[in-house]
Design a protein around this motif. Structure first.
Motif, PDB file in Angstrom:
ATOM      1  N   ASP A 124      48.598  62.359  34.381  1.00 23.14           N
ATOM      2  CA  ASP A 124      47.310  62.546  33.702  1.00 23.14           C
ATOM      3  C   ASP A 124      46.252  63.016  34.703  1.00 23.14           C
ATOM      4  O   ASP A 124      46.507  63.119  35.915  1.00 23.14           O
ATOM      5  N   TRP A 125      45.049  63.297  34.209  1.00 20.21           N
ATOM      6  CA  TRP A 125      43.993  63.857  35.076  1.00 20.21           C
ATOM      7  C   TRP A 125      43.648  62.899  36.211  1.00 20.21           C
ATOM      8  O   TRP A 125      43.323  63.332  37.318  1.00 20.21           O
ATOM      9  N   ALA A 185      29.839  52.792  22.073  1.00 21.40           N
ATOM     10  CA  ALA A 185      28.822  53.751  22.529  1.00 21.40           C
ATOM     11  C   ALA A 185      29.426  55.139  22.697  1.00 21.40           C
ATOM     12  O   ALA A 185      28.801  56.159  22.361  1.00 21.40           O
ATOM     13  N   ASN A 186      30.662  55.205  23.185  1.00 23.83           N
ATOM     14  CA  ASN A 186      31.332  56.502  23.350  1.00 23.83           C
ATOM     15  C   ASN A 186      31.655  57.136  21.999  1.00 23.83           C
ATOM     16  O   ASN A 186      31.503  58.352  21.829  1.00 23.83           O
ATOM     17  N   ASP A 187      32.077  56.313  21.037  1.00 24.66           N
ATOM     18  CA  ASP A 187      32.364  56.825  19.687  1.00 24.66           C
ATOM     19  C   ASP A 187      31.125  57.483  19.082  1.00 24.66           C
ATOM     20  O   ASP A 187      31.236  58.428  18.290  1.00 24.66           O
ATOM     21  N   ARG A 188      29.938  56.997  19.485  1.00 25.54           N
ATOM     22  CA  ARG A 188      28.676  57.552  18.952  1.00 25.54           C
ATOM     23  C   ARG A 188      28.084  58.616  19.887  1.00 25.54           C
ATOM     24  O   ARG A 188      26.930  59.003  19.725  1.00 25.54           O
ATOM     25  N   LEU A 189      28.892  59.048  20.863  1.00 21.32           N
ATOM     26  CA  LEU A 189      28.490  60.097  21.830  1.00 21.32           C
ATOM     27  C   LEU A 189      27.187  59.746  22.534  1.00 21.32           C
ATOM     28  O   LEU A 189      26.337  60.612  22.788  1.00 21.32           O
ATOM     29  N   LYS A 232      44.028  54.361  27.520  1.00 19.20           N
ATOM     30  CA  LYS A 232      42.760  54.218  26.791  1.00 19.20           C
ATOM     31  C   LYS A 232      41.573  54.532  27.708  1.00 19.20           C
ATOM     32  O   LYS A 232      40.644  55.248  27.331  1.00 19.20           O
ATOM     33  N   TYR A 233      41.628  54.011  28.958  1.00 14.16           N
ATOM     34  CA  TYR A 233      40.530  54.252  29.899  1.00 14.16           C
ATOM     35  C   TYR A 233      40.517  55.707  30.389  1.00 14.16           C
ATOM     36  O   TYR A 233      39.450  56.294  30.587  1.00 14.16           O
ATOM     37  N   VAL A 234      41.706  56.281  30.556  1.00  7.63           N
ATOM     38  CA  VAL A 234      41.796  57.695  30.943  1.00  7.63           C
ATOM     39  C   VAL A 234      41.153  58.569  29.857  1.00  7.63           C
ATOM     40  O   VAL A 234      40.360  59.475  30.143  1.00  7.63           O
ATOM     41  N   ASN A 235      41.476  58.285  28.591  1.00 10.98           N
ATOM     42  CA  ASN A 235      40.909  59.042  27.470  1.00 10.98           C
ATOM     43  C   ASN A 235      39.396  58.855  27.370  1.00 10.98           C
ATOM     44  O   ASN A 235      38.667  59.791  27.027  1.00 10.98           O
ATOM     45  N   VAL A 274      37.272  58.305  29.871  1.00 12.79           N
ATOM     46  CA  VAL A 274      36.640  59.133  30.904  1.00 12.79           C
ATOM     47  C   VAL A 274      36.636  60.598  30.489  1.00 12.79           C
ATOM     48  O   VAL A 274      35.624  61.298  30.622  1.00 12.79           O
ATOM     49  N   GLU A 275      37.763  61.085  29.970  1.00 11.12           N
ATOM     50  CA  GLU A 275      37.856  62.488  29.548  1.00 11.12           C
ATOM     51  C   GLU A 275      36.853  62.791  28.438  1.00 11.12           C
ATOM     52  O   GLU A 275      36.224  63.846  28.419  1.00 11.12           O
ATOM     53  N   SER A 276      36.692  61.844  27.523  1.00 11.45           N
ATOM     54  CA  SER A 276      35.764  62.017  26.403  1.00 11.45           C
ATOM     55  C   SER A 276      34.311  62.092  26.889  1.00 11.45           C
ATOM     56  O   SER A 276      33.546  62.951  26.466  1.00 11.45           O
ATOM     57  N   VAL A 277      33.940  61.175  27.804  1.00 11.09           N
ATOM     58  CA  VAL A 277      32.566  61.166  28.333  1.00 11.09           C
ATOM     59  C   VAL A 277      32.264  62.481  29.052  1.00 11.09           C
ATOM     60  O   VAL A 277      31.203  63.082  28.874  1.00 11.09           O
TER      61      VAL A 277
END
Length: 378
Positions: free
Chosen positions: A118-119, A302-306, A328-331, A333-336
């Motif tokens: 992964d990244w 908070a991430n789900d609400r961008l 889950k934590y990798v995803n 970070v990628e999302s943020v």
């Protein structure tokens, strides 16, 4: 770290052959090797052989083993990484399925295979193999008779030297002995500075102490640099700064890095950026608490609400033995990052990482207030 060979695809399977060359590299390897990976390295195994007399003799045999990783342990004091798992290769001395511990040390290559690069794993390799990612801040913490030389990098705070000298009391006829001992102590500190601090890499050296010890050492250093023509000191004079510290012990590092006088001068170093981000989080938590949150559940919402502007996490979260939790934590970070947020991964080997770990290890500064988080259980 030297990348000897790689044959892998992003978010797919593959292998990398790596050679740890300095202390930071073993810490990177600790963060890179996960439960379920396979690891190949040369190891020494004690085997029993039948002797001519009918007894059994123990013999140490060097062999190459590949294990499926079940646990990883980093020994900071001994600077050794111990990886335990089941042997998966045919061998005369270790049966398939038998447990063995591989010890990874400096200058010994190893091959790591993953089902999913992964990244985070790729980013860890990139950081480890990039010489510019080495320690770019040095701190000399001192008090009379005691000094520590620290190199502070992206991943680890390395203690490069500890100098301890007995200094007699500065009273009466003992004054001559005091001055002689202090001068000797300063000379040891100067030698440690010359030996361990590379101004090609280090951007700033902070000399910190209670009282006037730092000033006395600076004067001694500049005097000796001029007398002995120590060009490295003379040419980098502007990059050596003074600061107050409560003591010469490691726990005072946080106070030094956090002080208003030092922060602007070291603002471009990686350690300072993390300290500043943590400081901003605590300030937001105090002054506008609806724009700050911590704990996995609140941060996830908070991430789900961008809403995440800055994400702060400790590297320990990624070493979770549960692969789904790590993913889950990798995803997260990628999302943020995808939505324009900034991410700081704090090392648990830094004082700032310790501080964040006490606050669940995950926190965020938000773009806009989310007062409803208060009603959701952590």
């Amino acid at each position: 770290m030297k990348l000897v060979h790689r044959n892998l695809t992003r978010n797919g399977p593959g292998s990398a052959k790596l050679l740890p060359e300095e202390e930071d590299d073993l810490w990177h390897a600790y963060n890179l090797i996960a439960v379920g990976d396979t690891l190949q390295a040369v190891t020494v195994r004690k085997v029993l052989r039948d002797s001519a007399s009918g007894g059994r003799d123990a013999e140490r045999v060097k062999l190459k083993l590949e294990i499926e990783v079940e646990s990883v342990d980093y020994d900071n004091e001994g600077n050794v990484l111990r990886v335990r798992g089941k042997n998966i290769t045919e061998n005369d001395h270790v049966k398939i399925g038998q447990f063995h511990t591989l010890e990874l040390e400096l200058k010994r290559p190893f091959v790591l295979r993953k089902e999913n690069w992964d990244w985070l794993a790729l980013d860890t390799i990139q950081q480890a193999c990039d010489p510019t990612a080495s320690a770019d801040l040095a701190v000399i913490l001192m008090q009379e008779g005691l000094a520590h030389v620290f190199l502070i990098g992206k991943s680890i705070t390395a203690t490069r030297a500890r100098i301890e000298t007995s200094i007699p009391r500065k009273h009466g006829p003992a004054i001559a002995g005091y001055e002689s001992a202090l001068k000797k102590f300063f000379e040891h500190v100067l030698q440690a500075l010359l030996k361990h601090i590379d101004f090609e890499v280090v951007k700033c050296v902070v000399i910190a102490s209670p009282g006037f010890t730092k000033d006395q050492f600076r004067d001694y250093m500049h005097l000796e640099a001029a007398r002995r023509d120590l060009r490295v000191i003379v040419e980098n004079k502007s990059r050596i700064i003074l600061a107050h510290a409560p003591s010469g012990y490691k726990h005072s590092l946080k106070d030094v890095l956090d002080s208003s006088g030092v922060m602007p001068l070291i603002k471009d170093t990686k350690a300072a950026q993390e300290v500043q981000a943590l400081k901003e989080f605590f300030a937001m938590l105090s002054n506008d608490s609806d724009r700050a949150c911590y704990g996995p559940k609140h941060v996830e919402i908070a991430n789900d609400r961008l809403a995440i502007q800055t994400l702060l996490m400790t590297d320990t979260l990624f070493r979770n033995t549960d692969i789904r939790t790590r993913k889950k934590y990798v995803n997260l970070v990628e999302s943020v990052k995808k939505f324009g947020g900034t991410v700081y991964i704090f090392s648990s080997m830094h004082v700032s990482g310790d501080q964040l770990a006490q606050l669940t290890g995950i926190a965020a500064i938000l773009r806009f207030p989310l007062p409803e988080l208060e009603d959701i259980e952590m």
